[in-house]
Design a protein around this motif. Structure first.
Motif, PDB file in Angstrom:
ATOM      1  N   LEU A 113     -15.226  50.344  -6.985  1.00  0.00           N
ATOM      2  CA  LEU A 113     -16.545  49.552  -6.981  1.00  0.00           C
ATOM      3  C   LEU A 113     -17.754  50.349  -7.543  1.00  0.00           C
ATOM      4  CD1 LEU A 113     -16.699  47.538  -3.714  1.00  0.00           C
ATOM      5  CD2 LEU A 113     -16.045  46.592  -6.011  1.00  0.00           C
ATOM      6  N   LEU A 114     -17.757  51.688  -7.155  1.00  0.00           N
ATOM      7  CA  LEU A 114     -18.583  52.546  -7.751  1.00  0.00           C
ATOM      8  C   LEU A 114     -18.519  52.681  -9.391  1.00  0.00           C
ATOM      9  CD1 LEU A 114     -19.843  55.846  -6.010  1.00  0.00           C
ATOM     10  CD2 LEU A 114     -19.647  55.580  -8.669  1.00  0.00           C
ATOM     11  N   LEU A 145     -23.278  48.312 -15.608  1.00  0.00           N
ATOM     12  CA  LEU A 145     -24.916  48.635 -15.812  1.00  0.00           C
ATOM     13  C   LEU A 145     -24.858  49.643 -17.206  1.00  0.00           C
ATOM     14  CD1 LEU A 145     -26.395  50.089 -12.315  1.00  0.00           C
ATOM     15  CD2 LEU A 145     -26.781  47.884 -13.621  1.00  0.00           C
ATOM     16  N   ALA A 146     -23.967  50.239 -17.543  1.00  0.00           N
ATOM     17  CA  ALA A 146     -24.095  51.121 -18.820  1.00  0.00           C
ATOM     18  C   ALA A 146     -23.830  49.790 -19.903  1.00  0.00           C
ATOM     19  CB  ALA A 146     -22.974  52.084 -19.051  1.00  0.00           C
ATOM     20  N   SER A 175     -24.727  44.718  -9.880  1.00  0.00           N
ATOM     21  CA  SER A 175     -24.327  45.947 -10.087  1.00  0.00           C
ATOM     22  C   SER A 175     -24.858  47.132  -9.409  1.00  0.00           C
ATOM     23  CB  SER A 175     -23.916  45.949 -11.499  1.00  0.00           C
ATOM     24  OG  SER A 175     -23.172  45.274 -12.012  1.00  0.00           O
ATOM     25  N   PHE A 176     -26.357  46.987  -9.772  1.00  0.00           N
ATOM     26  CA  PHE A 176     -27.182  48.222  -9.271  1.00  0.00           C
ATOM     27  C   PHE A 176     -27.029  48.200  -7.658  1.00  0.00           C
ATOM     28  CE2 PHE A 176     -31.284  49.700  -7.610  1.00  0.00           C
ATOM     29  CZ  PHE A 176     -31.292  50.685  -8.117  1.00  0.00           C
ATOM     30  N   ALA A 177     -26.939  46.994  -6.875  1.00  0.00           N
ATOM     31  CA  ALA A 177     -26.943  47.102  -5.540  1.00  0.00           C
ATOM     32  C   ALA A 177     -25.429  47.652  -4.983  1.00  0.00           C
ATOM     33  CB  ALA A 177     -26.917  45.636  -5.065  1.00  0.00           C
ATOM     34  N   ARG A 185     -17.807  39.450 -14.756  1.00  0.00           N
ATOM     35  CA  ARG A 185     -18.641  38.218 -14.703  1.00  0.00           C
ATOM     36  C   ARG A 185     -19.364  38.170 -13.214  1.00  0.00           C
ATOM     37  NH1 ARG A 185     -13.741  35.561 -14.876  1.00  0.00           N
ATOM     38  NH2 ARG A 185     -13.310  34.231 -13.108  1.00  0.00           N
ATOM     39  N   TYR A 186     -18.646  38.935 -12.447  1.00  0.00           N
ATOM     40  CA  TYR A 186     -19.112  38.835 -10.926  1.00  0.00           C
ATOM     41  C   TYR A 186     -19.743  40.302 -10.698  1.00  0.00           C
ATOM     42  CZ  TYR A 186     -15.188  35.702 -10.006  1.00  0.00           C
ATOM     43  OH  TYR A 186     -14.170  34.780 -10.240  1.00  0.00           O
ATOM     44  N   PHE A 187     -20.447  40.854 -11.839  1.00  0.00           N
ATOM     45  CA  PHE A 187     -21.108  42.199 -11.849  1.00  0.00           C
ATOM     46  C   PHE A 187     -22.319  41.825 -12.763  1.00  0.00           C
ATOM     47  CE2 PHE A 187     -17.281  43.467  -9.668  1.00  0.00           C
ATOM     48  CZ  PHE A 187     -17.513  44.646  -9.092  1.00  0.00           C
ATOM     49  N   PRO A 188     -23.234  40.896 -12.466  1.00  0.00           N
ATOM     50  CA  PRO A 188     -24.491  41.049 -13.306  1.00  0.00           C
ATOM     51  C   PRO A 188     -25.610  42.340 -12.774  1.00  0.00           C
ATOM     52  CG  PRO A 188     -24.586  39.378 -11.151  1.00  0.00           C
ATOM     53  CD  PRO A 188     -23.208  39.864 -11.429  1.00  0.00           C
ATOM     54  N   VAL A 189     -26.340  42.493 -13.557  1.00  0.00           N
ATOM     55  CA  VAL A 189     -27.274  43.647 -13.524  1.00  0.00           C
ATOM     56  C   VAL A 189     -27.587  43.937 -12.145  1.00  0.00           C
ATOM     57  CG1 VAL A 189     -29.289  44.966 -14.205  1.00  0.00           C
ATOM     58  CG2 VAL A 189     -27.780  43.579 -15.955  1.00  0.00           C
ATOM     59  N   ARG A 190     -28.326  42.929 -11.389  1.00  0.00           N
ATOM     60  CA  ARG A 190     -29.021  43.326 -10.290  1.00  0.00           C
ATOM     61  C   ARG A 190     -27.635  43.364  -9.075  1.00  0.00           C
ATOM     62  NH1 ARG A 190     -33.796  38.896  -9.252  1.00  0.00           N
ATOM     63  NH2 ARG A 190     -35.037  39.684 -11.048  1.00  0.00           N
TER      64      ARG A 190
END
Length: 267
Positions: free
Chosen positions: A221-222, A229-230, A196-198, A189-194
């Protein structure tokens, strides 16, 4: 049910691993850090296994070992063709007995064996997630230890083979534990799309610059951001789905055939 976006990510990670070995073993200088980024595909593979969980299956273990046995016949033949001075039997035994052989295969099987214990630690009998007070000490011990060995003056006093570039069975298990926590404790939940991309962009730059690789929080983290993202991709074109379905079964043999002394000689 297979997730085509995750399967596509697996394919890209395997291409990165192959590229990492081609650049590293082939002596290419103008790589701009792509070999380091590609090498983190190993972390990504184990992260995906941890996110979705593994079952301790004798049938699956035998299937993996059978595939490895078949691939070993192939690479041993390549070895004799490249260097006839070494016998077929010596090449055949190398990947099973050498520490620099298929260590990831054995590490993966060990993690598979321990997976039920990880599940028991995370989940209560009713299926609910426990409070995991032990997770952070385990992760700090495994990854903090490896991360600290990247500091030159600490490397002399902290036992570790290669610092940030080192991978071990303990680190693979640490990645698996982190990925299970990422899913079961809803860290995603701490990794929304934007975000995650950043995170993916920043961690890739840090890895490419040589700040981190393999056994570090940045590599974790990578892996976490790429999986997030996937998972955010709801649907892929049908032709991409067909390609993924066709290629994914070949990923493990590709790894086994090229990641050995004979494969490195070809590279």
């Amino acid at each position: 049910m297979r997730n085509s976006a995750i399967e596509l990510l697996r394919i890209l990670m395997m291409l990165g691993i192959v590229a990492c070995h081609v650049i590293g073993q082939g002596g290419h200088d103008n790589h701009m850090g792509f070999d380091r980024i590609g090498g983190c595909g190993v972390v990504g593979f184990m992260f995906i296994s941890g996110y979705f969980g593994m079952k301790c299956s004798l049938r699956r273990a035998l299937k993996l070992l059978g595939t490895a046995l078949y691939c070993n016949f192939v690479v041993a033949g390549l070895g004799v063709w490249l260097n006839p001075e070494i016998s077929y039997v010596q090449y055949f035994l190398y990947n099973w007995t050498s520490g620099s052989g298929w260590w990831f295969l054995w590490g993966y099987l060990i993690v598979m064996l321990l997976a039920p214990l990880v599940e028991a630690a995370f989940l209560s009998e009713d299926g609910s997630c426990k409070r995991m007070g032990f997770v952070w000490p385990v992760l700090i011990l495994v990854f903090g230890w490896q991360f600290a060995t990247a500091v030159p003056f600490l490397r002399r006093v902290i036992p570790s083979p290669d610092g940030l570039k080192g991978l071990s069975f303990a680190v693979l298990l640490g990645i698996y534990v982190f990925a299970r926590a990422f899913r079961l404790m809803r860290w995603d939940r701490y990794f929304p799309v934007r975000r995650s991309f950043a995170i993916l962009l920043v961690s890739s730059i840090l890895v490419a610059m040589g700040f981190s690789q393999y056994s570090s929080p940045v590599a974790l983290l990578l892996g976490a951001s790429s999986v997030s993202l996937a998972l955010s991709v709801t649907r892929l074109p049908e032709w991409v789905d067909k390609i993924c379905t066709a290629l994914v079964p070949s990923l493990f043999p590709v790894y086994l055939i090229h990641t050995n002394i004979q494969g490195f000689e070809i590279i």
